[in-house]
Write an enzyme that holds these catalytic residues in place. Structure first.
Site, PDB file in Angstrom:
ATOM      1  N   SER A 159      27.371 -23.724  17.459  1.00 30.55           N
ATOM      2  CA  SER A 159      27.112 -22.396  16.900  1.00 30.55           C
ATOM      3  C   SER A 159      28.304 -21.902  16.072  1.00 30.55           C
ATOM      4  O   SER A 159      28.644 -22.517  15.057  1.00 30.55           O
ATOM      5  CB  SER A 159      26.755 -21.435  18.039  1.00 30.55           C
ATOM      6  OG  SER A 159      26.207 -20.238  17.554  1.00 30.55           O
ATOM      7  N   ASP A 260      15.253 -21.847  16.967  1.00 29.30           N
ATOM      8  CA  ASP A 260      16.579 -21.252  16.834  1.00 29.30           C
ATOM      9  C   ASP A 260      16.679 -20.578  15.474  1.00 29.30           C
ATOM     10  O   ASP A 260      16.346 -21.200  14.452  1.00 29.30           O
ATOM     11  CB  ASP A 260      17.630 -22.370  16.960  1.00 29.30           C
ATOM     12  CG  ASP A 260      19.064 -21.891  16.829  1.00 29.30           C
ATOM     13  OD1 ASP A 260      19.285 -20.690  16.575  1.00 29.30           O
ATOM     14  OD2 ASP A 260      19.965 -22.729  16.977  1.00 29.30           O
ATOM     15  N   HIS A 290      18.370 -21.831  20.857  1.00 30.72           N
ATOM     16  CA  HIS A 290      19.792 -21.765  20.572  1.00 30.72           C
ATOM     17  C   HIS A 290      20.594 -21.730  21.877  1.00 30.72           C
ATOM     18  O   HIS A 290      20.236 -21.026  22.826  1.00 30.72           O
ATOM     19  CB  HIS A 290      20.110 -20.507  19.759  1.00 30.72           C
ATOM     20  CG  HIS A 290      21.525 -20.465  19.272  1.00 30.72           C
ATOM     21  ND1 HIS A 290      21.929 -21.152  18.159  1.00 30.72           N
ATOM     22  CD2 HIS A 290      22.631 -19.848  19.755  1.00 30.72           C
ATOM     23  CE1 HIS A 290      23.228 -20.959  17.973  1.00 30.72           C
ATOM     24  NE2 HIS A 290      23.676 -20.172  18.938  1.00 30.72           N
TER      25      HIS A 290
END
Length: 320
Positions: A159, A260, A290
């Site tokens: 991320s 996501d 996610h």
């Protein structure tokens, strides 16, 4: 279709009616994120060595956590991954990603150096980038002391950490082209559902920005904490997909989750790398959400994903 375990987790989170990060402020958001890890994180696997150390940086010392995998000789020079944790450049730390780093170390038979970079709102962009590069530089410089092979150093992250890993690769290329001395060499980049474009205009942002763990409101809040102004969104150090060129970067393994908000920009970055002539392996987990990679206790496919990353790293390091 959502993975059944991922759906069960989303249903449980919805039933818990947790407050929004924005309502808690940075300190409260960090505590909530850390306190909820136990329900989704597997037990920490045994490794041969874990050490909390620090690297010097332009804004002060940078805390690091150094791992060596189980079953290796204490003196053997190992390949290494410099790892940047996720959390929107605001939350997350060495503890929240401890199990993932231990697992990667064992699966890839490499050292892992996890970086506790500075975050917003206390330290705005580009402080995280500065720390990310400084940590990599220090690891390369101290390779002998760390029992690391300086010719086999990779970067990785999930991320926001995937964003930093991508950005560091571009920074290394730019510094090398500028003729700077002592620039470390990166042989591979492991990008796990990376944030690559701060403008957040893709279809996946529209489709999955509500009702999932990473919401549009949370992403807007993260950006508000991290960036200084709207112009920062166009800076490649925040949005690597907007770099003028991605040519000459290290080979990449890009992982995305099908449900996501960041899915499309992760794929777009993989495709842009490939178009620029960079060798890329792209892996989608269609039913996942996610953040799933660090949730192996609740989502078993996380463990499969980490095992596959380990294989990719072994290949990159010439160990398989």
């Amino acid at each position: 279709m959502l993975d059944p375990e991922a759906k069960a987790l989303l249903d449980a989170v919805k039933a818990a009616n947790r407050p929004e990060y924005a309502d808690l402020g940075a300190a409260g958001a960090r505590k909530l994120y850390k306190d909820t890890r136990g329900a989704v994180t597997p037990p920490p696997p045994e490794v041969s060595e874990v050490d909390n150390i620090a690297a010097p940086g332009p804004h002060g010392p940078i805390p690091l956590r150094y791992y060596r995998p189980a079953g290796v000789d204490k003196k053997e020079p190992l390949p290494a991954v410099v790892f940047y944790h996720g959390g929107g450049w605001v939350i997350g730390d060495l503890d929240t990603h401890d199990v993932a780093c231990r697992t990667l170390a064992n699966e890839a038979r490499c050292a892992v150096v996890s970086v506790d970079y500075r975050m917003g709102p206390e330290n705005k962009f580009p402080c995280a980038v500065d720390d990310a590069y400084a940590a990599l530089l220090w690891v390369a410089e101290e390779a002998k002391r760390l029992r690391i092979d300086p010719a086999r150093i990779a970067v990785g992250g999930d991320s926001a950490g995937g964003n930093l890993a991508a950005v560091v690769c571009i920074a290394v290329r730019e510094k090398t082209r500028a003729g700077e001395s002592g620039v470390p060499k990166i042989v591979y980049q492991l990008l796990i559902y990376p944030a690559t474009d701060m403008h957040m205009t893709t279809d996946s942002h529209k489709r999955f920005g509500e009702g999932h763990l990473l919401t549009r409101s949370a992403m807007d809040w993260f950006q508000l904490q991290y960036l200084n102004n709207e112009a920062d969104r166009d800076d490649w150090r925040a949005s690597p997909l907007r770099a003028k060129s991605l040519a000459g970067l290290p080979p990449a393994y890009v992982v995305v989750a099908g449900h996501d908000p960041l899915r499309d920009e992760g794929e777009a970055y993989a495709m842009a790398l490939k178009k620029a002539g960079v060798p890329v392996a792209f892996r989608e987990f269609p039913g996942q959400i996610h953040g799933f990679v660090v949730m192996g206790k609740a989502i078993p496919q996380a463990n499969q994903a980490l095992a596959e990353m380990g294989v990719a790293l072994k290949l990159a390091f010439g160990q398989a």
